[in-house]
Design a protein around this motif. Sequence first.
Motif, PDB file in Angstrom:
ATOM      1  N   TRP A   7       0.271  -1.478   0.122  1.00  0.00           N
ATOM      2  CA  TRP A   7       0.082  -0.380   0.015  1.00  0.00           C
ATOM      3  C   TRP A   7       0.733   1.293   0.180  1.00  0.00           C
ATOM      4  N   GLY A   8       1.991   1.055   0.945  1.00  0.00           N
ATOM      5  CA  GLY A   8       3.143   2.795   0.459  1.00  0.00           C
ATOM      6  C   GLY A   8       3.372   2.686  -0.305  1.00  0.00           C
ATOM      7  N   ARG A   9       3.827   1.870  -1.468  1.00  0.00           N
ATOM      8  CA  ARG A   9       4.129   1.552  -2.523  1.00  0.00           C
ATOM      9  C   ARG A   9       3.403   2.347  -3.728  1.00  0.00           C
ATOM     10  N   LEU A  10       2.029   1.692  -4.050  1.00  0.00           N
ATOM     11  CA  LEU A  10       1.116   1.983  -4.350  1.00  0.00           C
ATOM     12  C   LEU A  10       0.561   4.126  -4.017  1.00  0.00           C
ATOM     13  N   GLN A  11       0.666   4.080  -3.082  1.00  0.00           N
ATOM     14  CA  GLN A  11       0.281   5.309  -2.173  1.00  0.00           C
ATOM     15  C   GLN A  11       1.242   6.397  -3.212  1.00  0.00           C
ATOM     16  N   GLN A  12       2.765   5.876  -3.243  1.00  0.00           N
ATOM     17  CA  GLN A  12       3.489   6.443  -4.287  1.00  0.00           C
ATOM     18  C   GLN A  12       3.580   6.585  -5.232  1.00  0.00           C
ATOM     19  N   HIS A  13       2.718   6.148  -6.055  1.00  0.00           N
ATOM     20  CA  HIS A  13       2.430   5.760  -7.274  1.00  0.00           C
ATOM     21  C   HIS A  13       1.414   6.846  -7.397  1.00  0.00           C
ATOM     22  N   LEU A  14       0.268   7.072  -6.795  1.00  0.00           N
ATOM     23  CA  LEU A  14      -0.649   7.711  -6.681  1.00  0.00           C
ATOM     24  C   LEU A  14      -0.697   9.587  -5.909  1.00  0.00           C
ATOM     25  N   MET A  15       0.862   9.876  -5.582  1.00  0.00           N
ATOM     26  CA  MET A  15       1.271  10.760  -4.961  1.00  0.00           C
ATOM     27  C   MET A  15       2.200  11.114  -6.214  1.00  0.00           C
TER      28      MET A  15
END
Length: 363
Positions: A7-15
């Motif tokens: 989830w942290g990695r996905l949030q980086q992509h979203l950001m």
Amino acid sequence: MGKSATWGRLQQHLMNGVSYMIPVVVTGGILYAVATMLSMGTVTTEGSVQASNIVIDVFSQIGGVGLGLMVPVLSAYIAASFADRPGIAPGLICGQLAVNVGSGFIGGIVAGVLCGLIARELKKVKLPKSMQSLMSIMIIPIATSLIVGTIIICVVGAPCAWLLETVTEWLTGMNGAGAAVVGAICGAMIAFDLGGPVNKVAYSTGVAVVGTEVLAGNNCTFFGPIALAICLPPIGIGIASMLFKDRFTQDERDAGIGSVIMGVCGITEGAISYTASDPAHLIPINVVSSAIAGGVAGALGVWCNAGWGGMVVLPVTSIVSYLASFGVGMAVYLGLVYLFKPKCGDAKPDETVDEDIDIQIEL
């Protein structure tokens, strides 16, 4: 890799997508907001800015294009965060397709993630050296666009059309129910996807009711909760970014004033960049606070005789009860952000090195 790391990695992509989208949102939104304010006398039951002179026309057209680019830009740079340059073209194309089928920014996020994942996997395919230079500019973008575009059209499009029809019938059927219940439902729908299909059902139904009521010489209590829910998320998140700075990145804090301005002018898309960066927390916050504001507005009989929202419509609303309902919703919104939105650091978009081979043209 654990769930939290994923989830942290996905949030980086979203950001990454959000950080590139913010300037587009702010530029397009503020220009369109100026056009809205200048033309407020002509924004009635049509639900759009009507140009009455060249200045309004210029501002509304430029701002409208900017707002229209939000989802494709978001999708493109989410994909680019996964796959570098090969993800940009399919991200733009499939992000626009998501808009075309009515799935809004949620569909744009899905399109961006799918494009990024597929493009990243295709980059691992080994081709002869003579063809390797075509991978990033032709083979990967075309293949990814076809795969994800087909999914968006054939899988996402039909459910969106069904949802629009079903929810429209359901909402229209509830028109005679308790005013507080209808107001809460409409408020929640407006805030759920901030311009997507669920939002559009409530908004378009409200605009139709405004036209009927105003032409009959009545005040439209159906649209009051909708007008409030349109502006609550962008104003609420803009103020929250100034009050609770440790829960927002520097880019988000810088965009706070722009989000408030857009909300005041009835542009709910001002909250999209924030919601896209943290959908798990902000979608529920948007929905709950807007539902409560809408329910209070319904109970108080708040009316709005313009097919628009925000504070620019105050002259054609029941001003005192409109502001009171907004105040309740704002208090709930800020309280929920404080309680549930986690603190974050000033994370920067991934600085990735593009190792794709460029075509060298010798003249």
